[in-house]
Design a protein around this motif. Structure first.
Motif, short mmCIF file in Angstrom:
data_model
loop_
_atom_site.label_atom_id
_atom_site.label_comp_id
_atom_site.label_asym_id
_atom_site.label_seq_id
_atom_site.Cartn_x
_atom_site.Cartn_y
_atom_site.Cartn_z
N SER A 406 0.84 -1.21 0.00
CA SER A 406 0.00 0.00 0.00
C SER A 406 0.87 1.25 0.00
O SER A 406 0.53 2.25 -0.64
CB SER A 406 -1.04 -0.01 1.11
OG SER A 406 -0.39 -0.01 2.34
N ASN A 407 2.04 1.19 0.65
CA ASN A 407 2.96 2.35 0.59
C ASN A 407 3.39 2.59 -0.85
O ASN A 407 3.47 3.74 -1.31
CB ASN A 407 4.21 2.12 1.44
CG ASN A 407 3.89 2.21 2.91
OD1 ASN A 407 2.81 2.67 3.27
ND2 ASN A 407 4.82 1.77 3.76
N THR A 409 1.79 1.68 -3.63
CA THR A 409 0.66 2.16 -4.45
C THR A 409 0.39 3.64 -4.19
O THR A 409 0.07 4.39 -5.10
CB THR A 409 -0.60 1.33 -4.13
OG1 THR A 409 -0.26 -0.04 -4.29
CG2 THR A 409 -1.76 1.67 -5.04
N GLU A 410 0.54 4.03 -2.93
CA GLU A 410 0.32 5.45 -2.60
C GLU A 410 1.31 6.34 -3.34
O GLU A 410 0.95 7.37 -3.90
CB GLU A 410 0.53 5.65 -1.10
CG GLU A 410 -0.67 6.23 -0.40
CD GLU A 410 -0.48 6.14 1.10
OE1 GLU A 410 0.43 6.82 1.62
OE2 GLU A 410 -1.22 5.35 1.72
N ARG A 411 2.57 5.91 -3.38
CA ARG A 411 3.60 6.73 -4.03
C ARG A 411 3.54 6.59 -5.54
O ARG A 411 3.63 7.57 -6.26
CB ARG A 411 5.00 6.32 -3.52
CG ARG A 411 5.36 7.00 -2.19
CD ARG A 411 6.73 6.61 -1.74
NE ARG A 411 6.75 5.22 -1.31
CZ ARG A 411 7.71 4.36 -1.52
NH1 ARG A 411 8.78 4.73 -2.18
NH2 ARG A 411 7.64 3.13 -1.11
N PRO A 413 1.12 4.55 -8.13
CA PRO A 413 0.01 3.61 -8.37
C PRO A 413 0.27 2.64 -9.52
O PRO A 413 -0.41 1.62 -9.62
CB PRO A 413 -1.17 4.53 -8.73
CG PRO A 413 -0.76 5.90 -8.35
CD PRO A 413 0.73 5.96 -8.30
N SER A 448 -1.08 5.12 -13.49
CA SER A 448 -1.05 6.58 -13.42
C SER A 448 -0.69 7.12 -14.79
O SER A 448 0.16 6.57 -15.47
CB SER A 448 -0.01 7.02 -12.40
OG SER A 448 1.27 6.86 -12.93
#
Ligand SMILES: Cc1cc2nc3c(=O)[nH]c(=O)nc-3n(C[C@H](O)[C@H](O)[C@H](O)COP(=O)(O)OP(=O)(O)OC[C@H]3O[C@@H](n4cnc5c(N)ncnc54)[C@H](O)[C@@H]3O)c2cc1C
Length: 455
Positions: A406-407, A409-411, A413, A448
């Motif tokens: 998840s870290n 994907t946050e930075r 995607p 993205s």
């Protein structure tokens, strides 16, 4: 305009991800740091035979391995182990058969331990207590270690002599630091459903027996004559020259380590980036050193009638296992000689990995000879070092993986993490991990700002 993916890492997980992108019509670049494809999958010569240096057995039940082999046109060649007879356990230089009626080293009934000399009477009685202990006795930690639960329910002796070599041996793990949920989910289910490991394993065995009663017993593992590396060779060939003419050929680059500090730029340049690298910084790894020997049949007194021998850590040997390769696989059979693979090193025990080659061979042979005397020297010897090769799924593994993903994907995607460090270390699990990672990024809304072309 064709979409472009970057896959970093040319092991089975990365190549599987690349295959998935290619099948979807994407252009894909694969960068591998070393001079060969396959990562932990490697086949090389021992004497005049091609023998696997890394994995030799693929779980047949897990669909992904068999499916890939079929897609690559190799299914007609698959072979299964000659027999599913379990390994021996070596205790104080003596070989003991695994008691009939155990699953993962856990008895399905206390009576199956009666005749074994692997355990003392006190050890047998302690194991039987599992049937009486309330489940509350198990620590309510979210994700306890295999060792912690097995020691509490069955005692140290059974845990050290049977369960540790069987469950810990697969990943060269210390079971006291091995996540039960991630590495032995069957034990978690056994406790939850049956309130006892013994009853849970009995139910598991009964279900397997019921299946066997209705169908032909399906072999657990498969392999390929000529080595598991054939899967890698076929996969690379397919990526470079796809059979379906409309699919773009992949751009495959060896000796191309990717500097992961440039990830932000890569994420901008490519529509999707798959990191299939190993080792991964956030994980702990076990290193193993293997010596494969070819020995004349006349030099061996013992009959090699199972797949090999497991050496519990409590015995203090460098050796953790001796696989009787030519008894396990028919394609290694030879009229005059046999092949033995000696494995050493486990998480927390790096003694063997620090020995120089000559000392390593001499030490492992000496230790083997206490149980299996060999008259004379091997005819051929191959040494294979696997530093930081086996990721350790420690308690809390799943949460750790979720956080890492998840870290990321946050930075970024459009970047994903796949391979043995995350979703299972076996080959089918790595194939599935690579494929799922790619599939997830194929969906346009998860990527993205597509830029069309990355190079
Ligand atoms: C001795 C041994 C025996 C095994 N036996 C079995 C078995 O019998 N059955 C089974 O199912 N599994 C077995 N396994 C496990 C299985 O082989 C591995 O878990 C699996 O092959 C790992 O695949 P992977 O693609 O995730 O990683 P790897 O194979 O490690 O591939 C990762 C690749 O990434 C490359 N790389 C790393 N960093 C970079 C970078 N920055 N840029 C570019 N490339 C990079 C590496 O060079 C490597 O080639 C065994 C493993 C070992 C070590």
């Amino acid at each position: 305009m064709s979409r472009r993916a970057l896959v970093v890492g040319g092991g089975i997980a990365g190549l599987s991800a690349a295959y998935e992108f290619q099948q979807a019509g994407w252009t894909v670049d694969v960068h591998e740091a070393t001079g060969r494809w396959g990562g932990k999958i490697l086949t090389s010569d021992v004497g005049d035979r091609l023998v696997d240096s890394g994995p030799d057995a693929i779980l047949a039940r897990a669909a992904a391995g068999m499916e890939l082999v079929r897609q690559l046109g190799l299914a007609d060649d698959i072979v299964h182990p000659v027999s599913n007879v379990p390994a021996y356990i070596c205790l104080d230089g003596r070989l003991h058969e695994l008691p009939e009626g155990t699953v993962f080293g856990i008895p399905t009934d206390p009576s199956v331990l009666h005749s074994t000399e692997l355990l003392s009477e006190a050890g047998k009685q302690r194991a039987a207590q599992d049937l009486e202990l309330p489940v509350e006795h198990v620590d309510t930690d979210d994700d306890p270690s295999v060792g912690k639960v097995c020691r509490q329910r069955l005692g140290d002796e059974l845990t050290d002599r049977l369960i540790a070599p069987l469950i810990g041996g697969i990943n060269a793990s210390n079971i006291d630091r091995l996540s039960m949920r991630s590495a032995a989910p069957q034990l978690t289910a056994a406790l939850a459903q049956h309130g006892s490991l013994i009853r849970g394993m009995a139910a598991l065995r009964q279900r397997a027996g019921a299946t066997l009663g209705t169908e032909r017993a399906a072999p657990v593992f498969f392999s390929l004559p000529g080595g598991v590396q054939r899967i890698i060779d076929a996969l690379v060939e397919h990526l470079a020259n796809p059979k379906a003419g409309h699919l773009p050929a992949a751009d495959l680059k060896l000796n191309s380590p990717v500097d992961l500090s440039t990830l932000p730029e890569l994420a901008d340049r490519f529509d999707a980036v798959v990191l299939a690298t190993a080792p991964v910084e956030a994980m702990n790894y076990a290193s193993v050193s293997q010596v494969t020997i070819e020995v004349s049949k006349d030099a061996l007194e013992a009959e090699l009638d199972t797949s090999g021998i497991l050496f519990p850590a409590t015995g203090g040997t460098h050796l953790t296992a001796c696989t009787w390769l030519s008894s396990k696989w028919s394609h290694y059979h030879h009229d005059d000689s046999v092949l033995l693979r000696l494995t050493s090193g486990r998480y927390g025990d790096d003694r063997a990995n620090k020995l120089d080659d000559d000392t390593l061979v001499a030490t492992l042979l000496d230790e083997l000879q206490t149980a299996v005397p060999i008259d004379g020297q091997p005819q051929a010897t191959r040494i294979q070092r696997w530093p930081n090769a086996l990721p350790q799924y420690e308690p809390g593994h799943r949460n750790k993986v979720e956080t890492l993903r998840s870290n990321m994907t946050e930075r970024h995607p459009n970047v994903t993490l796949v391979g043995a460090a995350y979703d299972g270390i076996g080959i089918p699990a790595c194939i599935e991990s690579g494929r799922n990672g790619a599939r997830q990024l194929l969906t346009p809304q998860t990527a993205s700002q597509p830029v069309g072309s990355g190079s």
